[in-house]
Scaffold this motif. Structure first.
Motif: not given
Length: 142
Positions: A88-91, A102-106, A112-120, A125-128
């Protein structure tokens, strides 16, 4: 942004989509493989990608496999890598905000492809947040 991208066979189709999508947004993307949907062993991609992120060659890494568990476990064997699974994007946002991931695992078989794009997109774009989270992140490496 310099991004390391990789997948096993289960994530190949989404990796290819993300490679094009990220490049079209102006990111410099290095594809660590796999380069087909033929069965392969995920550590063969996750280890070199994670080593490159840990060395600072890439700002962020993105790994895909069926469940994301295998690539995440492998990536987290590398000191300096903080890999997180997000379906989920929130996660993905919390992994960046609170854990400085620093590594995202999907999990390619579950989004879906659309969800993958939102997650990535959220991950990139989210800062620490730092602050109280910095103390916790500093205690991660053994």
């Amino acid at each position: 942004m310099k991004i390391a991208l990789g997948s096993d066979h289960a994530g190949f189709v989404q990796k290819e989509m993300l490679r094009t999508w990220l490049s079209d947004q102006g990111h410099e993307v290095h594809d660590f493989g796999t380069f087909s949907a033929d069965s392969m062993d995920y550590p063969d991609v996750a280890h070199p990608l994670s080593a490159a992120v840990a060395a600072g060659d890439y700002e962020e890494g993105i790994l895909l496999c069926g469940s994301a568990n295998g690539v995440c476990i492998t990536a987290n064997k590398h000191a300096g890598v903080r890999a997180a699974i997000a379906w989920l994007p929130e996660l993905a946002g919390l992994a960046r905000q609170h854990n400085n991931a620093n590594v995202l695992c999907v999990p390619a078989r579950y989004v879906s492809e659309e969800q993958a794009q939102e997650i990535v997109s959220t991950f990139l774009t989210t800062e620490f947040e730092g602050g109280r989270h910095q103390n916790r992140v500093a205690k991660i490496n053994c």
